[in-house]
Design an enzyme around this catalytic site. Structure first.
Site, mmCIF file in Angstrom:
data_model
loop_
_atom_site.group_PDB
_atom_site.id
_atom_site.type_symbol
_atom_site.label_atom_id
_atom_site.label_comp_id
_atom_site.label_asym_id
_atom_site.label_seq_id
_atom_site.Cartn_x
_atom_site.Cartn_y
_atom_site.Cartn_z
ATOM 1 N N GLN A 238 -0.845 -9.752 12.386
ATOM 2 C CA GLN A 238 0.389 -10.020 13.124
ATOM 3 C C GLN A 238 1.190 -8.745 13.382
ATOM 4 O O GLN A 238 0.866 -7.670 12.882
ATOM 5 C CB GLN A 238 1.229 -11.044 12.356
ATOM 6 C CG GLN A 238 1.363 -10.749 10.872
ATOM 7 C CD GLN A 238 2.021 -11.878 10.097
ATOM 8 O OE1 GLN A 238 3.067 -11.681 9.508
ATOM 9 N NE2 GLN A 238 1.408 -13.055 10.069
ATOM 10 N N HIS B 140 -0.362 -5.605 11.146
ATOM 11 C CA HIS B 140 -0.596 -5.652 9.702
ATOM 12 C C HIS B 140 -1.104 -7.025 9.277
ATOM 13 O O HIS B 140 -0.976 -8.003 10.019
ATOM 14 C CB HIS B 140 0.701 -5.350 8.939
ATOM 15 C CG HIS B 140 1.810 -6.311 9.234
ATOM 16 N ND1 HIS B 140 2.629 -6.201 10.349
ATOM 17 C CD2 HIS B 140 2.228 -7.435 8.588
ATOM 18 C CE1 HIS B 140 3.507 -7.180 10.352
ATOM 19 N NE2 HIS B 140 3.284 -7.962 9.292
ATOM 20 N N ARG C 231 1.638 -13.736 16.060
ATOM 21 C CA ARG C 231 0.296 -13.823 15.462
ATOM 22 C C ARG C 231 -0.724 -13.345 16.484
ATOM 23 O O ARG C 231 -0.779 -13.852 17.610
ATOM 24 C CB ARG C 231 0.029 -15.265 15.043
ATOM 25 C CG ARG C 231 -1.149 -15.422 14.110
ATOM 26 C CD ARG C 231 -1.407 -16.884 13.764
ATOM 27 N NE ARG C 231 -0.394 -17.427 12.888
ATOM 28 C CZ ARG C 231 0.152 -18.636 13.036
ATOM 29 N NH1 ARG C 231 -0.204 -19.403 14.055
ATOM 30 N NH2 ARG C 231 1.053 -19.068 12.195
#
Length: 328
Positions: A103, A180, A200
């Site tokens: 995300q 990350h 996302r």
């Protein structure tokens, strides 16, 4: 009754997640944690998820109610001027029993424009991990937007992401824009701006509890991503017994790691801010005020020291580790 502010503890707000586990029970000895608990929100001013005090005479009051009454005495005058009755940080524990989605979060400018919200810069402190556990922080080389989209569309996103092995005590800074993901088998403390906006990007083709693929935010994410490569994705610091050692210093929060096995005094005359203690190991008494009042703090607990309290003494009963955060 003495009605001045004191170090505050809050009831955790639990979040069941597809990827959640049972580490809050095992690691923190919290018996009443729900199954598959992925997050425990320790201090939150997020609408609909506002923390409630669980110690002292202010018990059962919400963080928002405290802000309305105590204002700068609670958070610091400059902080109150800027944020008003919105508490600026969200503190949570995350138990990743399975890997989380890849995300990214927007910065302040983009979040303001799209969501009328603050952006989300955050940091992670690793509390515990399974052997060989990894997380994703950034790209493993500088790429273009087109290269990123090609990798995403061809199922090769993982090839361009920077995967890192983790150890207990590691610190990772995740500025807004950085792609990350937390890997399987990691328990972390997360300190972040008060914002619940997440784009996302990729979810390993998982299905939700109804058997549907989880929603992706491909279009929204493209303009939020920082496509640069950075040399060091781990925040280096060396703990020193009896001292606060700086791990992260950014516009949104300053975070130190404090390891101690003897009593120490902490003075905050220069800081016009609340201070948050996240206890990750051990146990201590937090002593404050003219009458040397005490509040206990143990591993797995989080405490908010109001801005009006400028001096505290910490008395450990064993080697204790605290993650200390405030706003400069």
């Amino acid at each position: 009754m003495n009605n001045t502010l004191y170090p505050l503890k809050f009831s955790p707000i639990y979040k069941t997640k597809l990827w959640g586990g049972n580490r809050f029970k095992d690691f923190f000895k919290r018996e009443n944690t729900p199954e598959n608990c992925g997050e425990s929100w320790e201090i939150s001013g997020v609408d609909g998820n506002v923390s409630v005090v669980c110690n002292g005479f202010l018990a059962d009051n919400s963080l928002t109610e405290l802000l309305e009454v105590y204002m700068g005495d609670l958070v610091g005058d400059k902080v109150y001027e800027k944020f008003g009755n919105d508490f600026p940080l969200l503190i949570k524990f995350i138990d990743a029993n399975d890997k989380l989605s890849v995300q990214v979060h927007p910065d302040d400018k983009l979040a303001e424009k799209r969501h009328n919200s603050f952006g989300k810069t955050e940091m992670w402190y690793v509390l515990d991990n399974e052997n060989g556990a990894e997380l994703i922080n950034g790209f493993n080389k500088k790429i273009t937007k087109d290269e990123y989209l090609n990798a995403l569309e061809s199922g090769k996103l993982m090839d361009i992401l920077n995967s890192m092995k983790v150890n207990r005590g590691d610190v990772f800074f995740i500025p807004a824009g950085r792609v990350h993901a937390i890997g399987k088998g990691i328990l972390i403390a997360e300190i972040q701006q008060t914002s619940d906006i997440t784009y996302r990007i990729y979810d390993f083709d998982r299905k939700d509890k109804d058997g549907k693929p989880r929603e992706l935010h491909t279009e929204l994410a493209v303009d939020a991503i920082d496509y640069n490569f950075y040399k060091n994705y781990r925040s280096e610091y060396i703990p020193k017994n009896g001292e606060s050692v700086n791990a992260i210093d950014c516009n949104y929060f300053t975070t130190n790691v404090l390891l101690f096995d003897k009593p120490i005094e902490k003075d905050y005359p220069e800081i016009d801010s609340f201070v948050i203690y996240i206890c990750t190991q051990g146990k201590c008494d937090v002593v404050y005020g003219d009458n040397n009042q005490r509040e206990s703090l143990k591993a797995g607990e989080t405490m908010l020291i109001p801005a009006m309290i400028k001096n505290v003494a910490l008395y450990p009963s064993t080697q204790t580790n605290i993650v200390e955060t405030y706003i400069k």
